[in-house]
Scaffold this motif. Structure first.
Motif, PDB file in Angstrom:
ATOM      1  N   LEU A 294       0.983  -0.945   0.247  1.00 32.58           N
ATOM      2  CA  LEU A 294       0.042  -0.091   0.150  1.00 32.58           C
ATOM      3  C   LEU A 294       0.771   1.607  -0.247  1.00 32.58           C
ATOM      4  CD1 LEU A 294      -2.989  -1.495   2.401  1.00 32.58           C
ATOM      5  CD2 LEU A 294      -2.412  -0.954   0.018  1.00 32.58           C
ATOM      6  N   PRO A 295       0.623   2.770  -0.728  1.00 31.13           N
ATOM      7  CA  PRO A 295       0.774   3.649  -0.862  1.00 31.13           C
ATOM      8  C   PRO A 295       1.139   4.939   0.887  1.00 31.13           C
ATOM      9  CG  PRO A 295      -0.777   3.977  -1.468  1.00 31.13           C
ATOM     10  CD  PRO A 295      -1.131   2.768  -1.161  1.00 31.13           C
ATOM     11  N   ASP A 296       1.306   5.931   1.026  1.00 25.84           N
ATOM     12  CA  ASP A 296       1.693   6.685   1.801  1.00 25.84           C
ATOM     13  C   ASP A 296      -0.268   6.216   2.623  1.00 25.84           C
ATOM     14  OD1 ASP A 296       3.975   7.695   1.675  1.00 25.84           O
ATOM     15  OD2 ASP A 296       2.914   9.417   1.080  1.00 25.84           O
ATOM     16  N   ARG A 297      -0.463   6.440   3.973  1.00 24.87           N
ATOM     17  CA  ARG A 297      -1.985   5.872   4.266  1.00 24.87           C
ATOM     18  C   ARG A 297      -2.729   7.369   4.091  1.00 24.87           C
ATOM     19  NH1 ARG A 297      -2.266   7.951  10.930  1.00 24.87           N
ATOM     20  NH2 ARG A 297      -4.799   8.454  11.308  1.00 24.87           N
ATOM     21  N   GLN A 298      -2.219   8.242   4.049  1.00 25.64           N
ATOM     22  CA  GLN A 298      -2.974   9.745   3.377  1.00 25.64           C
ATOM     23  C   GLN A 298      -3.895   9.902   2.343  1.00 25.64           C
ATOM     24  OE1 GLN A 298       0.689   9.977   4.848  1.00 25.64           O
ATOM     25  NE2 GLN A 298      -0.146  10.497   6.711  1.00 25.64           N
ATOM     26  N   SER A 299      -3.360   7.764   1.255  1.00 22.29           N
ATOM     27  CA  SER A 299      -3.826   8.058   0.041  1.00 22.29           C
ATOM     28  C   SER A 299      -4.605   7.266   0.320  1.00 22.29           C
ATOM     29  CB  SER A 299      -2.805   7.809  -0.681  1.00 22.29           C
ATOM     30  OG  SER A 299      -1.608   8.661  -0.903  1.00 22.29           O
ATOM     31  N   ILE A 300      -5.174   6.455   1.464  1.00 24.38           N
ATOM     32  CA  ILE A 300      -6.046   5.063   1.273  1.00 24.38           C
ATOM     33  C   ILE A 300      -6.718   5.980   1.967  1.00 24.38           C
ATOM     34  CG2 ILE A 300      -6.186   2.767   2.137  1.00 24.38           C
ATOM     35  CD1 ILE A 300      -2.708   2.719   2.805  1.00 24.38           C
ATOM     36  N   SER A 301      -8.625   6.021   1.538  1.00 24.19           N
ATOM     37  CA  SER A 301      -9.365   6.846   1.666  1.00 24.19           C
ATOM     38  C   SER A 301     -10.827   5.953   1.191  1.00 24.19           C
ATOM     39  CB  SER A 301      -9.615   7.703   1.350  1.00 24.19           C
ATOM     40  OG  SER A 301     -10.389   7.895  -0.573  1.00 24.19           O
ATOM     41  N   MET A 302     -11.633   5.853   2.038  1.00 26.10           N
ATOM     42  CA  MET A 302     -12.935   4.668   1.810  1.00 26.10           C
ATOM     43  C   MET A 302     -13.547   4.626   0.355  1.00 26.10           C
ATOM     44  SD  MET A 302     -13.204   2.823   4.181  1.00 26.10           S
ATOM     45  CE  MET A 302     -14.256   1.844   3.586  1.00 26.10           C
ATOM     46  N   ALA A 303     -12.822   5.564  -0.325  1.00 21.93           N
ATOM     47  CA  ALA A 303     -12.775   5.856  -1.688  1.00 21.93           C
ATOM     48  C   ALA A 303     -12.703   5.610  -2.856  1.00 21.93           C
ATOM     49  CB  ALA A 303     -12.929   7.361  -2.777  1.00 21.93           C
ATOM     50  N   GLN A 304     -11.200   4.386  -1.900  1.00 18.41           N
ATOM     51  CA  GLN A 304     -10.204   3.293  -2.722  1.00 18.41           C
ATOM     52  C   GLN A 304     -11.258   2.425  -3.153  1.00 18.41           C
ATOM     53  OE1 GLN A 304      -7.575   3.545  -4.564  1.00 18.41           O
ATOM     54  NE2 GLN A 304      -6.350   5.680  -3.123  1.00 18.41           N
ATOM     55  N   PRO A 305     -10.691   2.136  -4.493  1.00 16.58           N
ATOM     56  CA  PRO A 305     -11.433   0.793  -4.821  1.00 16.58           C
ATOM     57  C   PRO A 305     -12.264  -0.813  -3.669  1.00 16.58           C
ATOM     58  CG  PRO A 305     -10.677   1.176  -6.728  1.00 16.58           C
ATOM     59  CD  PRO A 305     -10.609   2.509  -5.222  1.00 16.58           C
ATOM     60  N   PHE A 306     -10.575  -1.033  -3.326  1.00 18.14           N
ATOM     61  CA  PHE A 306     -10.399  -1.749  -2.710  1.00 18.14           C
ATOM     62  C   PHE A 306     -11.552  -1.911  -1.269  1.00 18.14           C
ATOM     63  CE2 PHE A 306      -7.171  -0.019  -0.325  1.00 18.14           C
ATOM     64  CZ  PHE A 306      -6.932  -0.551   0.625  1.00 18.14           C
ATOM     65  N   LEU A 307     -11.817  -0.393  -0.411  1.00 22.63           N
ATOM     66  CA  LEU A 307     -11.976  -0.218   0.561  1.00 22.63           C
ATOM     67  C   LEU A 307     -13.293  -0.288   0.259  1.00 22.63           C
ATOM     68  CD1 LEU A 307      -9.855   1.746   2.370  1.00 22.63           C
ATOM     69  CD2 LEU A 307     -10.112  -0.346   2.746  1.00 22.63           C
ATOM     70  N   ASP A 308     -13.755   0.416  -0.885  1.00 18.31           N
ATOM     71  CA  ASP A 308     -14.773   0.708  -1.355  1.00 18.31           C
ATOM     72  C   ASP A 308     -15.938  -0.902  -1.256  1.00 18.31           C
ATOM     73  OD1 ASP A 308     -17.336   2.229  -1.942  1.00 18.31           O
ATOM     74  OD2 ASP A 308     -16.807   1.056  -4.375  1.00 18.31           O
ATOM     75  N   CYS A 309     -15.157  -2.082  -2.118  1.00 20.69           N
ATOM     76  CA  CYS A 309     -15.690  -3.141  -2.290  1.00 20.69           C
ATOM     77  C   CYS A 309     -16.149  -3.443  -0.661  1.00 20.69           C
ATOM     78  CB  CYS A 309     -14.656  -4.251  -3.124  1.00 20.69           C
ATOM     79  SG  CYS A 309     -15.295  -3.792  -4.751  1.00 20.69           S
ATOM     80  N   TYR A 310     -15.419  -3.332   0.067  1.00 27.81           N
ATOM     81  CA  TYR A 310     -14.810  -3.689   0.867  1.00 27.81           C
ATOM     82  C   TYR A 310     -16.312  -3.214   2.510  1.00 27.81           C
ATOM     83  CZ  TYR A 310     -13.898  -2.960   6.537  1.00 27.81           C
ATOM     84  OH  TYR A 310     -14.107  -2.733   7.812  1.00 27.81           O
ATOM     85  N   SER A 311     -16.945  -2.532   1.988  1.00 23.20           N
ATOM     86  CA  SER A 311     -18.175  -1.309   2.429  1.00 23.20           C
ATOM     87  C   SER A 311     -19.389  -1.845   1.860  1.00 23.20           C
ATOM     88  CB  SER A 311     -17.769  -0.030   2.081  1.00 23.20           C
ATOM     89  OG  SER A 311     -19.307   0.473   2.479  1.00 23.20           O
ATOM     90  N   ARG A 312     -19.557  -1.733   0.559  1.00 24.25           N
ATOM     91  CA  ARG A 312     -20.666  -2.415  -0.130  1.00 24.25           C
ATOM     92  C   ARG A 312     -20.860  -3.922  -0.217  1.00 24.25           C
ATOM     93  NH1 ARG A 312     -20.250  -2.540  -5.023  1.00 24.25           N
ATOM     94  NH2 ARG A 312     -17.796  -1.681  -5.846  1.00 24.25           N
ATOM     95  N   LEU A 313     -19.747  -4.942  -0.108  1.00 18.90           N
ATOM     96  CA  LEU A 313     -19.751  -6.290   0.410  1.00 18.90           C
ATOM     97  C   LEU A 313     -20.630  -6.311   1.719  1.00 18.90           C
ATOM     98  CD1 LEU A 313     -20.113  -8.752  -0.551  1.00 18.90           C
ATOM     99  CD2 LEU A 313     -17.669  -9.712  -0.170  1.00 18.90           C
ATOM    100  N   LEU A 314     -20.341  -5.506   2.812  1.00 15.99           N
ATOM    101  CA  LEU A 314     -20.817  -5.949   4.237  1.00 15.99           C
ATOM    102  C   LEU A 314     -21.809  -5.686   4.310  1.00 15.99           C
ATOM    103  CD1 LEU A 314     -18.832  -5.136   7.161  1.00 15.99           C
ATOM    104  CD2 LEU A 314     -20.861  -4.387   7.200  1.00 15.99           C
ATOM    105  N   ILE A 315     -21.903  -4.430   3.307  1.00 13.18           N
ATOM    106  CA  ILE A 315     -23.840  -3.652   3.847  1.00 13.18           C
ATOM    107  C   ILE A 315     -24.184  -4.500   2.978  1.00 13.18           C
ATOM    108  CG2 ILE A 315     -25.454  -2.288   2.440  1.00 13.18           C
ATOM    109  CD1 ILE A 315     -22.807  -0.363   2.533  1.00 13.18           C
ATOM    110  N   LYS A 316     -23.972  -5.549   1.515  1.00 13.57           N
ATOM    111  CA  LYS A 316     -25.087  -6.375   1.051  1.00 13.57           C
ATOM    112  C   LYS A 316     -25.158  -7.543   1.932  1.00 13.57           C
ATOM    113  CE  LYS A 316     -25.903  -8.655  -3.593  1.00 13.57           C
ATOM    114  NZ  LYS A 316     -25.672  -9.107  -4.885  1.00 13.57           N
ATOM    115  N   THR A 317     -23.867  -8.272   2.355  1.00 17.99           N
ATOM    116  CA  THR A 317     -24.396  -9.019   3.233  1.00 17.99           C
ATOM    117  C   THR A 317     -24.906  -9.510   4.420  1.00 17.99           C
ATOM    118  OG1 THR A 317     -22.115  -9.619   2.861  1.00 17.99           O
ATOM    119  CG2 THR A 317     -22.671 -11.307   3.922  1.00 17.99           C
ATOM    120  N   CYS A 318     -25.261  -8.625   4.966  1.00 20.02           N
ATOM    121  CA  CYS A 318     -26.031  -7.587   6.777  1.00 20.02           C
ATOM    122  C   CYS A 318     -26.998  -7.566   6.162  1.00 20.02           C
ATOM    123  CB  CYS A 318     -24.895  -6.683   7.276  1.00 20.02           C
ATOM    124  SG  CYS A 318     -23.717  -7.259   8.072  1.00 20.02           S
TER     125      CYS A 318
END
Length: 532
Positions: A294-318
């Motif tokens: 991963l890059p600098d921590r400051q670059s890693i927001s929830m808009a990043q694709p791997f984190l957006d997928c994590y959020s959306r999968l959690l919602i759908k599953t729950c």
């Protein structure tokens, strides 16, 4: 019992003063002993399985969905009903069980306060005991605090719902031993909170509600299911009296969300996107994979694709299972400087809008001053609804393992690495000194963000990464910049403040956990040896 107490089975190594005598009664000891005796061997087996799983990842395997549990993921089932006082959780605030913090959090414009015995609390014995006593008084409604200026703090008429986060599976409580070994910290936290508060919580229409951290599998959550059912049977309570929300804050767990919900279906009410620990776990789990850095921590927001997928999968599953999908923590804190504060509130608003629009049922904040901003966002999206359980995301394309494992784009910079050093150094100094949750450079930092900082540098050194200016990240470069940042810190703080702190110990610990050949799994493990 004035010096120490030794039961027939549990050895308490700390003095029993007034607070201990109020909390650690013979009846509470008997309950704790019953839990320790019954569930310790299974805990040790689960920790061994974790190590075996990580060994496979280190040898090149990647996490993924388990084919052996396809029937659970594909089956049509739902969790048990959610209690009325947990139906609306649009804003939750978290923090350690400090008396003033608990009062301010329960009085804030939020729905839930999660008292944290894990990432935001240094587990000194007196803090654990004081924290349990504080929550006991909060449940009774008698909690008060008088500040140094004489100001009196007390609970309002309708405080937020209280939840308790116990320590994770990997953390032990060294001040209580069984058969010569420290017991589970999570069992200690759970036993005391449940034993002393269950009757009062139920009497006022609430219940014993918990957050469970650092889970890696449905099998681990099965351990908590057995603890909950054992406890309910012991106290003659209906099945499902104990409720829990599970943090999905490890990379292995994102592939086990259905299994986690299934294994705890009588007791679970939702899953939570523990985003900072999740980023840390991504680095730690894939530490030997040079193509997933991963890059600098400051670059890693929830808009990043791997984190957006994590959020959306959690919602759908729950939501498919009738469970809440809670959003993550905004680490930003308000500023006294008007322009900076306006920027902070705008960033928080954007973050919460993304979560609410995705379908999360609520979100986390770390400071009461952000409650109104976060709540306004969810109020606008929810309208007259209490939650978003009706948002099913059925039109989403299937999320596959590679999307969850794909690293994000971004630079690795000197500024980013130096920021990592400062955050870890500040946090470790505070943690060793007894404070597990500290504001650093405009962010409320706890163990999770410090973990990202030091594991990121470890991984860059391990895989000989280059910064954007061409400098190669080496142990020597890290130690040079650590020394420089330490000097800068001494200059900014002044000799008296610097020398009164634990900065030397913090620097030594940071060198250890950042440069060893084998990555230390959690900084709190070696850190625990440095506190009384």
């Amino acid at each position: 019992m004035t010096d120490s107490v030794i039961s027939s089975a549990l050895d308490f190594t700390q003095p029993f003063n007034h607070a201990e005598q109020q909390l650690i009664t013979p009846e509470a000891i008997a309950f704790l002993h019953a839990l320790v005796e019954r569930f310790t061997a299974q805990r040790e087996a689960l920790l061994a399985i974790r190590q075996q799983r990580q060994q496979r990842y280190d040898e090149g395997e990647l996490p993924g969905f388990d084919m052996e549990t396809d029937s659970i993921r594909e089956g049509e089932w739902r969790i048990r009903a959610i209690p009325q006082d947990l139906r609306d959780r649009r804003v939750e605030i978290t923090g350690p069980p400090d008396r003033k913090m608990v009062i301010n959090a329960l009085n804030a414009n939020v729905n839930v306060f999660m008292a944290d015995f894990e990432d935001s609390l240094t587990p000194e014995w007196h803090k654990l005991i004081e924290g349990q006593q504080t929550l006991r008084e909060a449940v009774k409604g008698t909690l008060r605090f008088t500040g140094d200026n004489g100001k009196i703090y007390q609970l309002c008429a309708n405080p937020a719902v209280l939840m308790c986060r116990v320590r994770g599976l990997h953390l032990s409580e060294k001040h209580v031993q069984w058969q010569g070994k420290p017991i589970s910290g999570g069992l200690f936290d759970f036993a005391l909170y449940f034993f002393h508060n269950v009757e009062a919580l139920l009497a006022k229409g609430s219940g014993p509600y918990f957050y469970l951290p650092k889970t890696e599998s449905g099998q681990e959550i099965g351990w908590w299911r057995e603890i909950f059912t054992f406890t309910e049977d012991r106290f003659d309570l209906p099945r499902g009296t104990i409720k829990a929300t599970v943090l999905i804050e490890t990379l292995p767990a994102v592939f086990q969300m259905d299994e986690i919900l299934w294994n705890l279906r009588d007791h679970i009410v939702g899953l939570n996107c523990g985003r900072w620990d999740y980023i840390f776990s991504y680095i730690k789990t894939l530490r030997q994979h040079p193509d997933r850095i991963l890059p600098d921590r400051q670059s890693i927001s929830m808009a990043q694709p791997f984190l957006d997928c994590y959020s959306r999968l959690l919602i759908k599953t729950c939501h498919r299972r009738g469970a809440f999908a809670m959003g993550g923590m905004s680490a930003l804190i308000p500023s006294k400087e008007a322009a900076r504060n306006e920027w902070v509130l705008q960033r928080v608003k954007e973050d919460k809008q993304r979560e609410a629009n995705n379908g999360h049922d609520g979100t986390w904040i770390a400071h009461p001053g952000l409650a109104d901003t976060a709540k306004a966002v969810f109020d606008d999206v929810l309208g007259n609804r209490l939650n978003q359980l009706d948002v099913m995301r059925n039109d989403d394309a299937a999320i596959v393992a590679e999307q969850l494992l794909a690293p994000c784009e971004g630079e690795r910079t000197e500024a980013g690495m130096r920021a990592n050093i400062r955050v870890a150094l500040h946090y470790l100094e505070a943690w060793i000194g007894g404070n597990g949750c500290v504001p650093i450079e405009g962010l409320m930092e706890d163990a999770a963000t410090a973990e990202i900082s030091r594991t990121s540098i470890w991984q860059w050194i391990r895989h000989q990464q280059k910064l954007n200016d061409g400098q190669r990240v080496t142990t020597e470069l890290f130690q040079k910049w650590l020394t420089e940042e330490l000097i800068n810190l001494q200059t900014s703080l002044g000799d008296a403040r610097f020398n009164a702190g634990c900065y030397g110990e913090a620097a030594q610990l940071m060198v250890q956990i950042t440069t060893e050949d084998k990555l230390v799994s959690f900084l709190t493990l070696p850190g625990y040896r440095l506190i009384p």
